[in-house]
Design a protein around this motif. Structure first.
Motif, PDB file in Angstrom:
ATOM      1  N   UNK A  11       0.868  -1.180   0.000  1.00 21.33           N
ATOM      2  CA  UNK A  11       0.000   0.000   0.000  1.00 21.33           C
ATOM      3  C   UNK A  11       0.901   1.225   0.000  1.00 21.33           C
ATOM      4  N   UNK A  12       1.413   1.592  -1.172  1.00 18.41           N
ATOM      5  CA  UNK A  12       2.361   2.708  -1.196  1.00 18.41           C
ATOM      6  C   UNK A  12       1.671   4.034  -0.899  1.00 18.41           C
ATOM      7  N   UNK A  13       2.453   5.031  -0.531  1.00 25.20           N
ATOM      8  CA  UNK A  13       1.922   6.384  -0.402  1.00 25.20           C
ATOM      9  C   UNK A  13       1.309   6.737  -1.757  1.00 25.20           C
ATOM     10  N   UNK A  14       0.217   7.548  -1.861  1.00 23.20           N
ATOM     11  CA  UNK A  14      -0.435   8.172  -0.715  1.00 23.20           C
ATOM     12  C   UNK A  14      -1.516   7.300  -0.056  1.00 23.20           C
ATOM     13  N   UNK A  15      -1.625   6.021  -0.502  1.00 28.54           N
ATOM     14  CA  UNK A  15      -2.672   5.155   0.040  1.00 28.54           C
ATOM     15  C   UNK A  15      -2.433   4.881   1.531  1.00 28.54           C
ATOM     16  N   UNK A  16      -1.151   4.616   1.879  1.00 27.61           N
ATOM     17  CA  UNK A  16      -0.792   4.439   3.288  1.00 27.61           C
ATOM     18  C   UNK A  16      -0.290   5.796   3.784  1.00 27.61           C
ATOM     19  N   UNK A  17      -0.972   6.368   4.755  1.00 33.11           N
ATOM     20  CA  UNK A  17      -0.594   7.697   5.233  1.00 33.11           C
ATOM     21  C   UNK A  17       0.750   7.662   5.947  1.00 33.11           C
ATOM     22  N   UNK A  18       1.450   8.778   5.870  1.00 32.34           N
ATOM     23  CA  UNK A  18       2.796   8.872   6.427  1.00 32.34           C
ATOM     24  C   UNK A  18       2.795   9.251   7.906  1.00 32.34           C
ATOM     25  N   UNK A  19       1.905   8.608   8.668  1.00 37.07           N
ATOM     26  CA  UNK A  19       1.851   8.789  10.122  1.00 37.07           C
ATOM     27  C   UNK A  19       1.628   7.397  10.708  1.00 37.07           C
ATOM     28  N   UNK A  20       2.354   7.056  11.778  1.00 37.57           N
ATOM     29  CA  UNK A  20       2.122   5.781  12.460  1.00 37.57           C
ATOM     30  C   UNK A  20       1.723   6.093  13.894  1.00 37.57           C
ATOM     31  N   UNK A  21       0.569   5.541  14.352  1.00 38.85           N
ATOM     32  CA  UNK A  21       0.137   5.772  15.736  1.00 38.85           C
ATOM     33  C   UNK A  21       0.706   4.641  16.597  1.00 38.85           C
TER      34      UNK A  21
END
Ligand SMILES: Nc1ncnc2c1ncn2[C@@H]1O[C@H](COP(=O)(O)OP(=O)(O)OP(=O)(O)O)[C@@H](O)[C@H]1O
Ligand SMILES: Nc1ncnc2c1ncn2[C@@H]1O[C@H](COP(=O)(O)OP(=O)(O)OP(=O)(O)O)[C@@H](O)[C@H]1O
Ligand SMILES: [Mg+2]
Ligand SMILES: [Mg+2]
Lengths: 253, 253
Positions: free
Chosen positions: B202-212
């Motif tokens: 799931x490359x960007x921008x599909x996977x957001x560049x923030x990890x909780x």
């Protein structure tokens, strides 16, 4: 005996518990049928059943494209058979499935046939208190509720007790085997506090005397498509699931 | 803007994400309405709203015993209002609620009124792909999908993509803001491996560049009835939720 693993809360270890309890009972000599009533169909992955032949299941019993005998399938594990969720796992409309399951005579038939074939039945269920879970509660003999040590656990437990009472048919509700703490993380101060509160509010025998710890081996086993009691029998969670199986078997006599 | 937080998988942080995103947006100056469409009603506890007056909500809009204006309520947090689940949380029959919600004109009315009142709306949803989630998908503008780094994450993501497509009305589907990794446990080798696989698929921008990240402060905050972004703003999860709010706000312009 038809034992349903139920919790309306998501991600508390219902599938992990149903899979490992079924595998532990089979290891101890019982002929076991693991039934996956959750349209998400995670049981298939937990048992490593990945081929096209692993597609048929309950959905096909509901639409009468298969019979019990050719929907139930063996697994790589001795004495453990499985009835998977079926083609509904390809669907993004689960509401229709819940309604069909809740109303279908095929559900009572499949539990009746399983009992007639001498299976000990373990049932995995979806989260929520929707049509599938309520129908399973009205058809099973006993209920096991996995409980995660998190702040809403006591609310969750009182709501599921109501669900079990409401599932009574002709005045008879399924037996509550009890609540079991799952995915227990003893490195978390909050988990310890919540577990102590739970123990105070849900005394034995309501809270079972087994705690399933959170272990890396459990999630590795899931990724490998094997129950942790098979893949890593010395793991703490595997041993706890074996003790849970023994505890439930003793009570059943 | 009506943003729905959706994942059919249980326990992946939908409620925690909806609550903290709403609180973060409110902290940044937006007038926010947090809507709890899950009959389990966890949002009420996440915001510490424990009195009897916190009982009315969507269930009362569906049965017309309340209007939008006296179902929406303020919270202890500036600019953050909430529309709770309502009396359905006392019920053990969620199937009936899913059906009522899926079919009711009151659902479109409440989203229309929220927009007319100038609210930025954040919607928490139940697990599963039942009637409530499908109706929310057909009424919202955009969708955020929390994803836990566990073995079935990619299956989960492709199924929810189908659900979003099927929710299209008049050929228009809601915008997928993206997937965000939640409850990330960097002490787990399995979590790291799965996260890497997810990033590859799931490359960007599909996977957001923030990890909780998974943090003790997050669960302590829930027990204390406050969003972690309010109670522990320096916590790593709180900061990540603030970054997520900024990221989504930038995209919205
Ligand atoms: N003892 C354990 N140790 C480590 N990980 C665990 C343990 N039990 C469960 N898990 C993991 O936690 C996640 C949730 O578990 P599981 O899927 O069994 O819960 P569930 O209640 O069936 O979820 P759902 O509500 O979505 O059906 C899974 O990724 C699972 O592999
Ligand atoms: N970042 C985090 N750190 C620690 N604990 C977390 C974090 N996010 C969520 N949790 C905890 O994990 C559990 C599941 O989270 P949450 O209830 O938000 O998931 P959910 O997807 O809404 O579950 P459900 O499917 O039942 O609605 C809760 O006990 C929550 O407090
Ligand atoms: Mg499950
Ligand atoms: Mg939730």
């Amino acid at each position: 005996m038809i034992l349903a693993v139920v919790s309306q809360k998501g991600g508390v270890g219902k599938t992990t518990t149903a899979v490992n309890l079924a595998a532990a009972l089979a290891r101890n000599g019982a002929k076991v049928l693991l039934v996956d009533t959750d349209p998400q169909g995670a049981v298939r992955h937990a048992l490593g059943l990945r081929g096209a032949q692993a597609r048929a299941g309950i959905a096909e019993l509901l639409n009468a494209t298969r019979q019990f005998g050719n929907a139930v399938r063996p697994t790589p594990f001795a004495r453990l058979h499985v009835l998977l969720a079926g083609a509904v796992t390809e669907s993004a409309d689960h509401g229709a499935y819940h309604t069909a399951f809740a109303q279908s005579p095929a559900v009572r038939e499949m539990f009746g046939l399983a009992a007639a074939h001498g299976y000990t039945v373990v049932v995995d269920t979806p989260p929520g208190l929707g049509g599938v879970t309520r129908r399973v509660l009205s058809e099973c003999d006993s209920v096991l509720v996995p409980l995660q040590a998190e702040p809403l656990a006591l609310q969750t437990s009182s709501q599921i007790l109501r669900g079990i009472r409401e599932a009574a048919r002709d005045g008879v509700a399924p037996t509550l085997e009890g609540f079991v703490l799952t995915m227990y993380d003893d490195t978390s101060a909050m988990s310890k506090r919540v577990a102590d509160t739970i123990r105070a509010q849900l005394p034995a025998p309501l809270l079972l005397d087994v705690v399933i710890p959170r272990t890396e081996a459990t999630i590795e086993a899931f990724a490998a498509g094997q129950p942790v009691v098979v893949r890593s029998p010395d793991d703490a969670a595997a041993k706890a699931y074996m003790r849970l199986a023994e505890l439930l078997t003793k009570r059943d006599r």
